[in-house]
Design a protein around this motif. Structure first.
Motif, PDB file in Angstrom:
ATOM      1  N   ILE A  72      88.634 119.250  39.908  1.00  0.00           N
ATOM      2  CA  ILE A  72      88.826 118.182  41.015  1.00  0.00           C
ATOM      3  C   ILE A  72      90.139 118.119  41.523  1.00  0.00           C
ATOM      4  CG2 ILE A  72      87.948 115.859  40.684  1.00  0.00           C
ATOM      5  CD1 ILE A  72      85.928 117.014  40.081  1.00  0.00           C
ATOM      6  N   GLY A  73      89.672 118.131  42.820  1.00  0.00           N
ATOM      7  CA  GLY A  73      91.496 118.088  43.127  1.00  0.00           C
ATOM      8  C   GLY A  73      91.495 116.831  44.385  1.00  0.00           C
ATOM      9  N   THR A  74      92.518 116.458  43.974  1.00  0.00           N
ATOM     10  CA  THR A  74      93.064 114.777  44.606  1.00  0.00           C
ATOM     11  C   THR A  74      93.571 115.225  45.736  1.00  0.00           C
ATOM     12  OG1 THR A  74      92.481 113.722  42.829  1.00  0.00           O
ATOM     13  CG2 THR A  74      93.302 112.621  44.510  1.00  0.00           C
ATOM     14  N   VAL A  75      93.177 115.022  47.776  1.00  0.00           N
ATOM     15  CA  VAL A  75      93.936 115.395  48.493  1.00  0.00           C
ATOM     16  C   VAL A  75      94.910 114.692  48.652  1.00  0.00           C
ATOM     17  CG1 VAL A  75      93.063 115.449  51.387  1.00  0.00           C
ATOM     18  CG2 VAL A  75      91.344 116.064  49.766  1.00  0.00           C
ATOM     19  N   VAL A  76      96.112 115.456  48.881  1.00  0.00           N
ATOM     20  CA  VAL A  76      97.269 115.001  49.025  1.00  0.00           C
ATOM     21  C   VAL A  76      97.916 114.829  50.293  1.00  0.00           C
ATOM     22  CG1 VAL A  76      99.605 115.138  48.922  1.00  0.00           C
ATOM     23  CG2 VAL A  76      98.344 116.402  46.901  1.00  0.00           C
ATOM     24  N   SER A  77      97.373 116.072  51.846  1.00  0.00           N
ATOM     25  CA  SER A  77      97.104 116.085  53.104  1.00  0.00           C
ATOM     26  C   SER A  77      96.396 116.590  53.771  1.00  0.00           C
ATOM     27  CB  SER A  77      99.308 116.126  53.697  1.00  0.00           C
ATOM     28  OG  SER A  77      99.229 117.297  52.958  1.00  0.00           O
ATOM     29  N   VAL A  78      96.431 116.196  55.243  1.00  0.00           N
ATOM     30  CA  VAL A  78      95.888 117.005  55.973  1.00  0.00           C
ATOM     31  C   VAL A  78      96.711 117.377  57.296  1.00  0.00           C
ATOM     32  CG1 VAL A  78      93.316 117.302  56.127  1.00  0.00           C
ATOM     33  CG2 VAL A  78      93.429 116.228  54.509  1.00  0.00           C
ATOM     34  N   SER A  79      95.906 118.847  57.416  1.00  0.00           N
ATOM     35  CA  SER A  79      96.201 118.760  58.876  1.00  0.00           C
ATOM     36  C   SER A  79      95.152 119.841  59.997  1.00  0.00           C
ATOM     37  CB  SER A  79      97.556 119.026  58.677  1.00  0.00           C
ATOM     38  OG  SER A  79      98.054 120.020  57.917  1.00  0.00           O
ATOM     39  N   ARG A  80      95.816 119.995  61.099  1.00  0.00           N
ATOM     40  CA  ARG A  80      94.424 120.927  61.840  1.00  0.00           C
ATOM     41  C   ARG A  80      95.457 121.949  62.351  1.00  0.00           C
ATOM     42  NH1 ARG A  80      89.986 118.470  65.433  1.00  0.00           N
ATOM     43  NH2 ARG A  80      89.038 116.484  64.282  1.00  0.00           N
TER      44      ARG A  80
END
Length: 253
Positions: A72-80
């Motif tokens: 189970i992953g918890t999102v830390v950061s997102v970028s394109r």
């Protein structure tokens, strides 16, 4: 694309060999090592990205991740990344991954995400992933609902967020529907979970009902789903109706 990369690799190796055996600037084979060092790695990189993107669009995972365990992953950061496949953007997603055996590690994956699902991928979001021993991960878009629920349950048990009894109810209990009659916060916080008193009315499979008051430590994602009047899925043991587990978006409590 990967076939083209392998062809380029073979050609560059042959030309590099010819260049080495006749190492003059004028021998014409110098493009071999140039191709090997600069072009081939780029081709393989693009091929890997496209393979991963096409797998995501097909609703599968890359071959290396098939049958890999689910965490189970918890999102830390997102970028394109700037790459798109069929107008669907590729995202670089950094996650903290919890595994059913109690391990936690930081990982990054690049994933083609449908435009309609972009809103679900944000810092703090919980996403199931398949992971390899070396720490590589990919979103578990191929997993069934039961697989995901089992993985989530095991992670919660390893973190001490549910009890062995609650896990037993989740895995062996009877499915039922319940309505939240009342929710009263206690003011206690356990980790990132708010402790509340819930009053539920559970409908048995034979359509009879029983009421139950329980104290639950709810994750933030479950608060909106457990407001008074909400219908929720629950599981309970027919021989012991003193406790139920609430199944809300893969979040047993």
């Amino acid at each position: 694309m990967k076939a083209l990369a392998w062809i380029a690799l073979a050609v560059s190796l042959v030309c590099t060999g010819l260049y080495v055996t006749d190492s003059t600037w004028e021998n014409g084979w110098m493009f071999g090592p140039i191709l090997l060092v600069s072009v081939v790695p780029i081709l393989f990189s693009i091929a890997n990205k496209l393979d991963g993107g096409l797998a995501a669009l097909r609703g599968t995972v890359p071959r290396a991740f098939r049958d890999a365990p689910i965490g189970i992953g918890t999102v830390v950061s997102v970028s394109r990344t700037g790459l798109t496949v069929n107008d669907q953007p590729q995202l670089e997603i950094e996650l903290n991954v919890d595994t059913p055996n109690g391990l936690t590690f930081r990982a990054t994956t690049r994933q083609i995400v449908d435009l309609m699902e972009l809103g679900a991928v944000h810092p703090g979001a919980v996403l199931p992933v398949r992971y390899l021993p070396d720490g590589q991960v990919t979103l578990a878009i191929d997993a069934s609902r039961d697989e995901l629920q089992t993985a989530f349950d095991r992670v919660q048990l390893s973190k001490g967020l549910i009890t062995p009894k609650q896990l037993h109810i989740t895995e062996h209990g009877v499915d039922a529907q319940a309505v939240i009659l009342a929710m009263a916060p206690t003011g206690e916080i356990r980790g990132d979970r708010a402790v509340v008193n819930l009053t539920l009315r559970i409908t048995r499979p034979n359509h009879t009902m029983f009421d139950l008051i329980q104290q639950k430590a709810l994750p933030p994602s479950a608060i909106a789903q457990t407001q008074p009047g909400s219908a929720v899925r629950v599981r309970y043991l027919p021989q012991d109706e003193s406790e139920v587990t609430i199944l809300t978006a893969l979040t047993p409590s």
